[in-house]
Scaffold this active site. Sequence first.
Site, mmCIF file in Angstrom:
data_model
loop_
_atom_site.group_PDB
_atom_site.id
_atom_site.type_symbol
_atom_site.label_atom_id
_atom_site.label_comp_id
_atom_site.label_asym_id
_atom_site.label_seq_id
_atom_site.Cartn_x
_atom_site.Cartn_y
_atom_site.Cartn_z
ATOM 1 N N ASN A 7 10.527 -0.009 -7.377
ATOM 2 C CA ASN A 7 9.877 0.672 -6.259
ATOM 3 C C ASN A 7 10.605 0.228 -4.983
ATOM 4 O O ASN A 7 10.401 -0.882 -4.499
ATOM 5 C CB ASN A 7 8.398 0.267 -6.218
ATOM 6 C CG ASN A 7 7.612 1.048 -5.182
ATOM 7 O OD1 ASN A 7 8.190 1.789 -4.378
ATOM 8 N ND2 ASN A 7 6.311 0.868 -5.184
ATOM 9 N N LYS A 14 10.763 -3.747 -5.069
ATOM 10 C CA LYS A 14 9.871 -4.395 -6.044
ATOM 11 C C LYS A 14 10.352 -4.019 -7.428
ATOM 12 O O LYS A 14 10.759 -2.871 -7.648
ATOM 13 C CB LYS A 14 8.437 -3.856 -5.880
ATOM 14 C CG LYS A 14 7.683 -4.486 -4.759
ATOM 15 C CD LYS A 14 6.204 -4.150 -4.902
ATOM 16 C CE LYS A 14 5.535 -4.305 -3.575
ATOM 17 N NZ LYS A 14 4.634 -3.266 -3.204
ATOM 18 N N ARG A 88 10.415 4.826 -8.551
ATOM 19 C CA ARG A 88 9.255 5.515 -8.002
ATOM 20 C C ARG A 88 9.686 6.360 -6.799
ATOM 21 O O ARG A 88 10.371 5.858 -5.899
ATOM 22 C CB ARG A 88 8.227 4.482 -7.552
ATOM 23 C CG ARG A 88 7.018 5.137 -6.964
ATOM 24 C CD ARG A 88 6.075 4.123 -6.399
ATOM 25 N NE ARG A 88 4.914 4.822 -5.875
ATOM 26 C CZ ARG A 88 4.161 4.362 -4.897
ATOM 27 N NH1 ARG A 88 4.428 3.205 -4.346
ATOM 28 N NH2 ARG A 88 3.146 5.045 -4.475
ATOM 29 N N HIS A 177 -0.310 9.238 -5.207
ATOM 30 C CA HIS A 177 -0.837 8.260 -6.185
ATOM 31 C C HIS A 177 -0.928 8.844 -7.600
ATOM 32 O O HIS A 177 -1.716 8.373 -8.422
ATOM 33 C CB HIS A 177 -2.266 7.789 -5.811
ATOM 34 C CG HIS A 177 -2.384 7.082 -4.506
ATOM 35 N ND1 HIS A 177 -3.436 7.305 -3.635
ATOM 36 C CD2 HIS A 177 -1.614 6.150 -3.930
ATOM 37 C CE1 HIS A 177 -3.299 6.553 -2.574
ATOM 38 N NE2 HIS A 177 -2.194 5.835 -2.719
ATOM 39 N N GLY A 207 -4.180 2.825 1.036
ATOM 40 C CA GLY A 207 -4.208 4.286 0.964
ATOM 41 C C GLY A 207 -5.218 4.633 -0.118
ATOM 42 O O GLY A 207 -5.398 3.847 -1.042
ATOM 43 N N ARG A 236 -5.683 5.197 8.181
ATOM 44 C CA ARG A 236 -5.462 6.656 8.241
ATOM 45 C C ARG A 236 -6.805 7.372 8.323
ATOM 46 O O ARG A 236 -7.763 6.982 7.676
ATOM 47 C CB ARG A 236 -4.730 7.138 6.981
ATOM 48 C CG ARG A 236 -3.339 6.605 6.854
ATOM 49 C CD ARG A 236 -2.702 7.035 5.549
ATOM 50 N NE ARG A 236 -2.044 5.914 4.913
ATOM 51 C CZ ARG A 236 -1.676 5.868 3.637
ATOM 52 N NH1 ARG A 236 -1.881 6.905 2.847
ATOM 53 N NH2 ARG A 236 -1.093 4.800 3.144
ATOM 54 N N GLY A 328 -11.025 -0.588 -4.980
ATOM 55 C CA GLY A 328 -11.717 -0.132 -6.187
ATOM 56 C C GLY A 328 -11.824 -1.203 -7.256
ATOM 57 O O GLY A 328 -12.826 -1.295 -7.966
ATOM 58 N N GLU A 379 1.024 1.171 -12.179
ATOM 59 C CA GLU A 379 2.013 2.225 -11.953
ATOM 60 C C GLU A 379 3.367 1.850 -12.542
ATOM 61 O O GLU A 379 4.094 2.704 -13.047
ATOM 62 C CB GLU A 379 2.136 2.496 -10.441
ATOM 63 C CG GLU A 379 0.897 3.207 -9.896
ATOM 64 C CD GLU A 379 0.704 3.022 -8.403
ATOM 65 O OE1 GLU A 379 0.457 1.867 -7.984
ATOM 66 O OE2 GLU A 379 0.783 4.002 -7.662
HETATM 67 P P1 AMP Z 1 -3.742 -1.667 -2.397
HETATM 68 O O1 AMP Z 1 -3.261 -0.672 -1.391
HETATM 69 O O2 AMP Z 1 -4.180 -1.057 -3.686
HETATM 70 O O3 AMP Z 1 -2.811 -2.829 -2.580
HETATM 71 O O4 AMP Z 1 -5.093 -2.281 -1.765
HETATM 72 C C1 AMP Z 1 -5.041 -3.136 -0.677
HETATM 73 C C2 AMP Z 1 -6.400 -3.226 -0.056
HETATM 74 O O5 AMP Z 1 -7.367 -3.668 -1.016
HETATM 75 C C3 AMP Z 1 -6.469 -4.260 1.048
HETATM 76 O O6 AMP Z 1 -6.085 -3.746 2.269
HETATM 77 C C4 AMP Z 1 -7.942 -4.613 1.047
HETATM 78 O O7 AMP Z 1 -8.589 -3.751 1.951
HETATM 79 C C5 AMP Z 1 -8.432 -4.292 -0.336
HETATM 80 N N1 AMP Z 1 -8.867 -5.499 -1.058
HETATM 81 C C6 AMP Z 1 -8.112 -6.369 -1.746
HETATM 82 N N2 AMP Z 1 -8.873 -7.369 -2.250
HETATM 83 C C7 AMP Z 1 -10.144 -7.115 -1.873
HETATM 84 C C8 AMP Z 1 -11.394 -7.760 -2.073
HETATM 85 N N3 AMP Z 1 -11.484 -8.885 -2.757
HETATM 86 N N4 AMP Z 1 -12.502 -7.207 -1.517
HETATM 87 C C9 AMP Z 1 -12.407 -6.072 -0.803
HETATM 88 N N5 AMP Z 1 -11.261 -5.419 -0.580
HETATM 89 C C10 AMP Z 1 -10.143 -5.915 -1.104
#
Ligand code: AMP
Length: 392
Positions: A7, A14, A88, A177, A207, A236, A328, A379
Amino acid sequence: MKILSVNAGSSSLKFQLFEMPEEEVLISGNFERIGIDGSFYTIKLDGDKIKKEINLPDHKVAFEILVKELIDNKIVSSLEEIKGIGHRVVQGGSYFDKTEIVTEDIISKIDELSALAPLHNPAAIVGIKAAHEVFKNAVNTVVFDTAFHQTMEEEVYLYALPYEWAKDYKIRRYGAHGTSHKYIADRMNEILGKTDTKLITCHIGNGASISAVKNGICINTSMGLTPNAGLIMGSRCGDIDATIVPYIMDKLKLSTKEIDNILNKQSGLLGISGVSSDSRDIEEGISKGNDRCILARKMYVRRIIDYIAKYYVELGGCDAIIFTAGVGENSKETRKAVIDGLEVLGIKIDEERNKVRGEEVKISSDDSKVLVYVIPTNEELMIARDTYNLAK
Ligand code: AMP
Protein backbone atom coordinates in the site's frame (compact mmCIF):
# COMPACT_ATOMS: atom_id res chain seq x y z
CA MET A 1 4.26 -19.13 -2.87
CA LYS A 2 5.35 -15.80 -1.40
CA ILE A 3 3.13 -12.80 -2.19
CA LEU A 4 3.82 -9.21 -1.17
CA SER A 5 0.89 -6.94 -0.42
CA VAL A 6 1.73 -3.26 -0.87
CA ASN A 7 0.00 0.00 0.00
CA ALA A 8 2.01 2.97 -1.31
CA GLY A 9 1.31 6.51 -0.16
CA SER A 10 3.08 9.59 -1.48
CA SER A 11 5.70 9.33 1.30
CA SER A 12 5.01 5.90 2.74
CA LEU A 13 5.06 2.24 1.81
CA LYS A 14 3.22 -0.34 3.90
CA PHE A 15 3.80 -4.00 3.19
CA GLN A 16 2.95 -7.51 4.33
CA LEU A 17 4.60 -10.63 2.97
CA PHE A 18 2.36 -13.71 2.91
CA GLU A 19 3.02 -17.40 2.41
CA MET A 20 0.15 -18.44 0.17
CA PRO A 21 -2.18 -20.25 0.03
CA GLU A 22 -1.58 -20.80 3.78
CA GLU A 23 -2.27 -17.07 4.35
CA GLU A 24 0.55 -16.87 6.87
CA VAL A 25 2.08 -13.40 7.45
CA LEU A 26 5.87 -13.80 7.31
CA ILE A 27 6.81 -10.17 7.91
CA SER A 28 5.12 -6.78 7.79
CA GLY A 29 6.16 -3.18 8.10
CA ASN A 30 6.04 0.39 6.98
CA PHE A 31 8.51 2.79 5.36
CA GLU A 32 7.72 6.36 6.38
CA ARG A 33 8.77 9.88 5.37
CA ILE A 34 10.09 8.66 2.00
CA GLY A 35 11.73 11.61 0.25
CA ILE A 36 11.48 13.70 3.44
CA ASP A 37 14.04 14.38 6.21
CA GLY A 38 13.87 11.96 9.12
CA SER A 39 12.84 8.89 7.12
CA PHE A 40 12.66 5.52 8.88
CA TYR A 41 11.06 2.10 8.70
CA THR A 42 9.51 -0.33 11.09
CA ILE A 43 9.32 -4.08 10.71
CA LYS A 44 7.24 -6.63 12.58
CA LEU A 45 8.78 -10.07 12.69
CA ASP A 46 8.16 -12.98 15.11
CA GLY A 47 6.24 -10.69 17.47
CA ASP A 48 9.09 -8.14 17.63
CA LYS A 49 8.90 -4.61 16.24
CA ILE A 50 12.14 -3.10 14.94
CA LYS A 51 12.54 0.58 14.00
CA LYS A 52 15.47 1.80 11.88
CA GLU A 53 16.27 5.36 10.84
CA ILE A 54 17.73 5.49 7.34
CA ASN A 55 17.76 7.77 4.31
CA LEU A 56 14.87 6.84 1.98
CA PRO A 57 15.12 9.11 -1.09
CA ASP A 58 12.43 7.21 -3.02
CA HIS A 59 10.18 4.13 -3.08
CA LYS A 60 12.73 2.09 -5.07
CA VAL A 61 15.26 2.41 -2.26
CA ALA A 62 12.54 1.34 0.21
CA PHE A 63 11.94 -1.84 -1.82
CA GLU A 64 15.69 -2.50 -2.02
CA ILE A 65 15.98 -2.22 1.77
CA LEU A 66 12.99 -4.50 2.12
CA VAL A 67 14.71 -7.15 -0.03
CA LYS A 68 17.86 -6.86 2.09
CA GLU A 69 15.83 -7.29 5.29
CA LEU A 70 14.08 -10.35 3.83
CA ILE A 71 17.40 -11.94 2.94
CA ASP A 72 19.17 -10.93 6.19
CA ASN A 73 16.28 -12.35 8.23
CA LYS A 74 16.35 -15.53 6.12
CA ILE A 75 12.73 -15.11 5.04
CA VAL A 76 13.80 -15.59 1.44
CA SER A 77 17.13 -16.69 -0.03
CA SER A 78 16.65 -14.60 -3.18
CA LEU A 79 14.10 -12.06 -4.34
CA GLU A 80 13.01 -14.45 -7.10
CA GLU A 81 11.04 -16.30 -4.42
CA ILE A 82 8.53 -13.45 -4.36
CA LYS A 83 6.20 -14.40 -7.20
CA GLY A 84 3.54 -11.74 -6.90
CA ILE A 85 3.13 -8.18 -5.68
CA GLY A 86 -0.35 -6.79 -5.13
CA HIS A 87 -0.73 -3.00 -5.09
CA ARG A 88 -3.65 -1.21 -3.48
CA VAL A 89 -5.14 1.44 -5.76
CA VAL A 90 -7.82 3.78 -4.39
CA GLN A 91 -9.58 4.87 -7.59
CA GLY A 92 -10.25 2.54 -10.50
CA GLY A 93 -13.18 4.52 -11.91
CA SER A 94 -15.53 2.61 -14.22
CA TYR A 95 -12.60 0.85 -15.87
CA PHE A 96 -11.97 -1.86 -13.31
CA ASP A 97 -14.35 -4.25 -11.62
CA LYS A 98 -11.69 -6.72 -10.50
CA THR A 99 -8.00 -7.13 -9.72
CA GLU A 100 -5.80 -6.98 -12.82
CA ILE A 101 -2.21 -7.79 -13.79
CA VAL A 102 -0.37 -4.51 -14.39
CA THR A 103 0.17 -3.40 -17.99
CA GLU A 104 1.24 -0.06 -19.49
CA ASP A 105 -2.38 0.59 -20.47
CA ILE A 106 -3.57 -0.03 -16.90
CA ILE A 107 -0.96 2.36 -15.50
CA SER A 108 -2.11 5.06 -17.91
CA LYS A 109 -5.74 4.53 -16.84
CA ILE A 110 -4.78 4.80 -13.15
CA ASP A 111 -2.92 7.98 -14.05
CA GLU A 112 -5.94 9.33 -15.95
CA LEU A 113 -8.05 8.79 -12.82
CA SER A 114 -5.61 10.71 -10.60
CA ALA A 115 -7.82 13.81 -10.65
CA LEU A 116 -10.40 11.79 -8.68
CA ALA A 117 -7.83 10.59 -6.11
CA PRO A 118 -4.98 13.11 -6.23
CA LEU A 119 -3.32 11.92 -3.02
CA HIS A 120 -3.56 8.22 -3.75
CA ASN A 121 -3.42 7.21 -7.42
CA PRO A 122 -0.11 8.95 -8.27
CA ALA A 123 1.48 7.34 -5.19
CA ALA A 124 0.27 3.91 -6.28
CA ILE A 125 1.91 4.40 -9.69
CA VAL A 126 5.20 5.32 -8.01
CA GLY A 127 4.92 2.12 -5.94
CA ILE A 128 4.13 -0.06 -8.97
CA LYS A 129 7.03 1.33 -11.01
CA ALA A 130 9.49 0.97 -8.12
CA ALA A 131 8.36 -2.64 -7.44
CA HIS A 132 8.72 -3.43 -11.14
CA GLU A 133 12.31 -2.18 -11.17
CA VAL A 134 13.31 -4.15 -8.06
CA PHE A 135 11.28 -7.39 -8.45
CA LYS A 136 11.84 -7.92 -12.17
CA ASN A 137 10.29 -11.40 -12.39
CA ALA A 138 7.27 -10.98 -10.11
CA VAL A 139 3.70 -10.55 -11.34
CA ASN A 140 2.45 -7.10 -10.31
CA THR A 141 -1.27 -6.73 -9.77
CA VAL A 142 -3.53 -3.79 -8.95
CA VAL A 143 -6.37 -4.19 -6.45
CA PHE A 144 -8.90 -1.37 -6.65
CA ASP A 145 -10.84 0.04 -3.68
CA THR A 146 -13.65 0.89 -6.08
CA ALA A 147 -13.90 -2.49 -7.89
CA PHE A 148 -16.32 -4.15 -5.46
CA HIS A 149 -18.84 -1.33 -5.97
CA GLN A 150 -18.88 -1.56 -9.78
CA THR A 151 -21.93 -3.84 -9.54
CA MET A 152 -24.16 -0.91 -8.48
CA GLU A 153 -27.00 -0.17 -10.92
CA GLU A 154 -26.98 3.06 -12.93
CA GLU A 155 -29.97 4.40 -10.96
CA VAL A 156 -27.87 3.95 -7.80
CA TYR A 157 -24.52 5.30 -8.96
CA LEU A 158 -25.68 8.32 -10.96
CA TYR A 159 -26.12 11.75 -9.39
CA ALA A 160 -29.15 13.79 -10.44
CA LEU A 161 -26.91 16.20 -12.32
CA PRO A 162 -26.78 16.88 -16.08
CA TYR A 163 -26.63 13.36 -17.53
CA GLU A 164 -23.63 14.12 -19.77
CA TRP A 165 -21.41 14.90 -16.77
CA ALA A 166 -21.14 11.20 -15.97
CA LYS A 167 -19.70 10.50 -19.42
CA ASP A 168 -17.79 13.70 -20.06
CA TYR A 169 -16.34 14.24 -16.56
CA LYS A 170 -16.74 10.80 -14.95
CA ILE A 171 -18.97 12.30 -12.26
CA ARG A 172 -20.78 9.38 -10.61
CA ARG A 173 -20.56 7.38 -7.43
CA TYR A 174 -17.66 4.92 -7.21
CA GLY A 175 -17.56 4.12 -3.48
CA ALA A 176 -14.41 3.22 -1.55
CA HIS A 177 -13.07 0.71 1.01
CA GLY A 178 -14.29 -1.98 -1.43
CA THR A 179 -11.53 -4.43 -0.52
CA SER A 180 -12.56 -4.21 3.13
CA HIS A 181 -16.32 -4.49 2.44
CA LYS A 182 -15.68 -7.55 0.28
CA TYR A 183 -13.43 -9.15 2.89
CA ILE A 184 -15.97 -8.86 5.71
CA ALA A 185 -18.91 -9.82 3.47
CA ASP A 186 -17.07 -12.96 2.30
CA ARG A 187 -16.08 -13.80 5.87
CA MET A 188 -19.65 -13.31 7.11
CA ASN A 189 -20.95 -15.61 4.38
CA GLU A 190 -18.36 -18.18 5.44
CA ILE A 191 -19.63 -17.94 9.04
CA LEU A 192 -23.25 -18.25 7.87
CA GLY A 193 -22.32 -21.14 5.58
CA LYS A 194 -24.19 -19.69 2.58
CA THR A 195 -23.85 -17.02 -0.09
CA ASP A 196 -27.49 -16.05 -0.68
CA THR A 197 -27.38 -13.46 2.07
CA LYS A 198 -28.33 -9.85 2.71
CA LEU A 199 -25.57 -8.04 4.57
CA ILE A 200 -24.89 -4.50 5.73
CA THR A 201 -21.13 -3.99 6.07
CA CYS A 202 -20.00 -1.02 8.17
CA HIS A 203 -16.36 0.05 7.71
CA ILE A 204 -16.14 2.71 10.42
CA GLY A 205 -12.61 4.06 10.74
CA ASN A 206 -11.15 7.50 10.31
CA GLY A 207 -12.76 7.31 6.88
CA ALA A 208 -16.09 5.49 7.04
CA SER A 209 -18.53 3.85 4.65
CA ILE A 210 -21.43 1.39 4.68
CA SER A 211 -22.39 -1.04 1.94
CA ALA A 212 -25.46 -3.11 1.14
CA VAL A 213 -24.33 -6.52 -0.09
CA LYS A 214 -26.80 -8.98 -1.62
CA ASN A 215 -25.65 -12.52 -2.47
CA GLY A 216 -22.03 -11.35 -2.19
CA ILE A 217 -22.57 -8.44 -4.61
CA CYS A 218 -22.53 -4.76 -3.68
CA ILE A 219 -25.83 -3.04 -4.52
CA ASN A 220 -25.20 0.27 -2.78
CA THR A 221 -22.52 2.06 -0.80
CA SER A 222 -22.36 5.36 1.05
CA MET A 223 -19.25 6.93 -0.50
CA GLY A 224 -19.52 8.79 -3.76
CA LEU A 225 -17.31 10.32 -6.42
CA THR A 226 -14.72 10.77 -3.68
CA PRO A 227 -14.37 9.40 -0.14
CA ASN A 228 -16.14 12.46 1.24
CA ALA A 229 -19.75 11.33 0.94
CA GLY A 230 -22.19 9.47 3.13
CA LEU A 231 -21.24 9.12 6.77
CA ILE A 232 -19.84 11.78 9.07
CA MET A 233 -16.14 10.95 9.46
CA GLY A 234 -13.19 12.03 11.59
CA SER A 235 -12.64 15.26 9.68
CA ARG A 236 -14.82 14.78 6.57
CA CYS A 237 -18.37 16.11 6.43
CA GLY A 238 -20.01 13.30 4.43
CA ASP A 239 -23.40 14.13 2.87
CA ILE A 240 -24.28 17.83 2.82
CA ASP A 241 -26.53 20.08 0.74
CA ALA A 242 -24.34 20.81 -2.32
CA THR A 243 -25.42 24.45 -2.44
CA ILE A 244 -23.69 25.14 0.87
CA VAL A 245 -20.43 25.06 -1.12
CA PRO A 246 -20.98 28.02 -3.49
CA TYR A 247 -22.83 29.90 -0.73
CA ILE A 248 -20.00 29.77 1.81
CA MET A 249 -17.28 30.20 -0.82
CA ASP A 250 -18.96 33.45 -1.75
CA LYS A 251 -19.47 34.59 1.87
CA LEU A 252 -15.92 33.79 3.07
CA LYS A 253 -14.19 34.40 -0.28
CA LEU A 254 -12.75 30.89 -0.26
CA SER A 255 -10.79 29.32 -3.12
CA THR A 256 -11.65 25.78 -4.33
CA LYS A 257 -8.55 24.50 -2.53
CA GLU A 258 -9.62 26.16 0.73
CA ILE A 259 -13.18 24.84 0.65
CA ASP A 260 -11.91 21.37 -0.27
CA ASN A 261 -9.58 21.49 2.74
CA ILE A 262 -12.39 22.52 5.08
CA LEU A 263 -14.80 19.84 3.84
CA ASN A 264 -12.17 17.10 4.05
CA LYS A 265 -9.90 18.12 6.93
CA GLN A 266 -11.79 20.46 9.23
CA SER A 267 -15.30 19.04 9.26
CA GLY A 268 -16.87 15.84 10.62
CA LEU A 269 -16.24 15.01 14.29
CA LEU A 270 -13.51 17.65 14.39
CA GLY A 271 -15.65 20.38 12.90
CA ILE A 272 -18.60 19.80 15.24
CA SER A 273 -16.67 19.07 18.45
CA GLY A 274 -13.86 21.59 17.90
CA VAL A 275 -11.80 19.02 19.85
CA SER A 276 -10.53 16.20 17.65
CA SER A 277 -11.14 13.95 14.66
CA ASP A 278 -10.31 10.88 16.74
CA SER A 279 -13.29 9.12 18.24
CA ARG A 280 -11.25 8.22 21.36
CA ASP A 281 -10.86 11.95 22.12
CA ILE A 282 -14.57 12.46 21.48
CA GLU A 283 -15.36 9.66 23.94
CA GLU A 284 -13.08 11.29 26.51
CA GLY A 285 -14.83 14.64 25.91
CA ILE A 286 -18.21 12.97 26.40
CA SER A 287 -17.07 11.46 29.71
CA LYS A 288 -16.15 14.98 30.85
CA GLY A 289 -19.55 16.34 29.81
CA ASN A 290 -18.28 18.35 26.80
CA ASP A 291 -21.51 19.42 25.03
CA ARG A 292 -20.01 19.64 21.57
CA CYS A 293 -18.43 16.18 21.84
CA ILE A 294 -21.83 14.86 22.92
CA LEU A 295 -23.46 16.57 19.92
CA ALA A 296 -20.78 15.34 17.50
CA ARG A 297 -21.26 11.75 18.68
CA LYS A 298 -25.06 12.02 18.36
CA MET A 299 -24.81 13.30 14.79
CA TYR A 300 -22.18 10.67 13.88
CA VAL A 301 -24.29 7.80 15.23
CA ARG A 302 -27.52 9.16 13.69
CA ARG A 303 -25.98 9.14 10.22
CA ILE A 304 -24.82 5.52 10.61
CA ILE A 305 -28.33 4.52 11.73
CA ASP A 306 -29.84 6.36 8.75
CA TYR A 307 -27.69 4.43 6.28
CA ILE A 308 -28.27 1.05 7.91
CA ALA A 309 -32.04 1.68 7.91
CA LYS A 310 -31.96 2.77 4.26
CA TYR A 311 -30.02 -0.34 3.21
CA TYR A 312 -32.24 -2.59 5.32
CA VAL A 313 -35.16 -1.43 3.20
CA GLU A 314 -33.20 -1.59 -0.04
CA LEU A 315 -32.07 -5.16 0.67
CA GLY A 316 -35.60 -6.15 1.71
CA GLY A 317 -34.42 -7.20 5.18
CA CYS A 318 -31.03 -8.22 6.43
CA ASP A 319 -29.26 -11.34 7.76
CA ALA A 320 -26.34 -9.59 9.41
CA ILE A 321 -24.84 -6.19 10.17
CA ILE A 322 -21.05 -6.24 10.48
CA PHE A 323 -18.78 -3.65 12.09
CA THR A 324 -15.13 -3.28 11.14
CA ALA A 325 -12.15 -0.81 11.05
CA GLY A 326 -10.79 1.40 13.86
CA VAL A 327 -14.05 2.57 15.41
CA GLY A 328 -16.15 -0.42 14.35
CA GLU A 329 -13.71 -2.92 15.83
CA ASN A 330 -12.87 -0.99 18.99
CA SER A 331 -15.66 1.30 20.14
CA LYS A 332 -18.34 -0.59 22.04
CA GLU A 333 -20.04 2.76 22.77
CA THR A 334 -20.51 3.56 19.07
CA ARG A 335 -21.75 0.05 18.28
CA LYS A 336 -24.22 0.11 21.16
CA ALA A 337 -25.57 3.55 20.27
CA VAL A 338 -26.08 2.46 16.64
CA ILE A 339 -27.80 -0.83 17.50
CA ASP A 340 -30.00 0.84 20.14
CA GLY A 341 -31.17 3.22 17.40
CA LEU A 342 -32.29 0.23 15.30
CA GLU A 343 -34.54 -1.27 17.99
CA VAL A 344 -37.66 -0.68 15.93
CA LEU A 345 -36.34 -3.33 13.50
CA GLY A 346 -36.01 -5.85 16.32
CA ILE A 347 -32.21 -5.56 16.28
CA LYS A 348 -30.72 -5.95 19.76
CA ILE A 349 -27.25 -5.90 21.23
CA ASP A 350 -25.88 -8.20 23.95
CA GLU A 351 -23.87 -5.83 26.14
CA GLU A 352 -21.62 -8.57 27.53
CA ARG A 353 -20.71 -9.83 24.04
CA ASN A 354 -20.24 -6.23 22.89
CA LYS A 355 -17.34 -5.75 25.36
CA VAL A 356 -14.95 -6.79 22.62
CA ARG A 357 -12.10 -5.11 20.84
CA GLY A 358 -10.61 -6.20 17.52
CA GLU A 359 -11.95 -9.76 17.68
CA GLU A 360 -14.34 -11.67 15.48
CA VAL A 361 -17.45 -12.10 17.59
CA LYS A 362 -21.25 -12.03 17.47
CA ILE A 363 -22.52 -9.08 19.52
CA SER A 364 -26.28 -9.35 18.96
CA SER A 365 -28.54 -10.91 21.58
CA ASP A 366 -30.04 -14.32 20.93
CA ASP A 367 -33.49 -12.79 20.36
CA SER A 368 -32.23 -10.16 17.89
CA LYS A 369 -34.00 -10.35 14.50
CA VAL A 370 -30.71 -9.60 12.73
CA LEU A 371 -27.25 -10.94 13.57
CA VAL A 372 -24.68 -8.28 14.47
CA TYR A 373 -20.98 -9.13 14.26
CA VAL A 374 -17.60 -7.52 14.72
CA ILE A 375 -15.18 -8.82 12.08
CA PRO A 376 -11.70 -7.28 11.96
CA THR A 377 -10.92 -6.29 8.40
CA ASN A 378 -7.85 -7.52 6.51
CA GLU A 379 -7.37 -5.63 3.26
CA GLU A 380 -3.79 -6.86 2.90
CA LEU A 381 -4.94 -10.48 2.91
CA MET A 382 -7.59 -9.72 0.27
CA ILE A 383 -4.86 -8.17 -1.91
CA ALA A 384 -2.63 -11.22 -1.36
CA ARG A 385 -5.47 -13.65 -2.21
CA ASP A 386 -6.29 -11.91 -5.49
CA THR A 387 -2.61 -11.63 -6.41
CA TYR A 388 -1.96 -15.30 -5.59
CA ASN A 389 -4.87 -16.32 -7.83
CA LEU A 390 -3.40 -14.36 -10.75
CA ALA A 391 0.25 -15.33 -10.13
CA LYS A 392 -0.08 -19.08 -9.46
P1 AMP B 1 -8.81 3.33 10.82
O1 AMP B 1 -9.02 4.45 9.85
O2 AMP B 1 -9.61 2.11 10.51
O3 AMP B 1 -7.37 3.04 11.10
O4 AMP B 1 -9.43 3.86 12.21
C1 AMP B 1 -8.79 4.85 12.94
C2 AMP B 1 -9.75 5.43 13.93
O5 AMP B 1 -10.27 4.41 14.79
C3 AMP B 1 -9.08 6.42 14.87
O6 AMP B 1 -9.05 7.69 14.35
C4 AMP B 1 -10.00 6.35 16.08
O7 AMP B 1 -10.99 7.33 15.92
C5 AMP B 1 -10.66 5.00 16.01
N1 AMP B 1 -10.27 4.14 17.14
C6 AMP B 1 -9.17 3.38 17.26
N2 AMP B 1 -9.15 2.75 18.46
C7 AMP B 1 -10.27 3.13 19.11
C8 AMP B 1 -10.84 2.84 20.38
N3 AMP B 1 -10.24 2.03 21.24
N4 AMP B 1 -12.02 3.43 20.72
C9 AMP B 1 -12.62 4.27 19.86
N5 AMP B 1 -12.14 4.58 18.65
C10 AMP B 1 -10.99 4.03 18.27
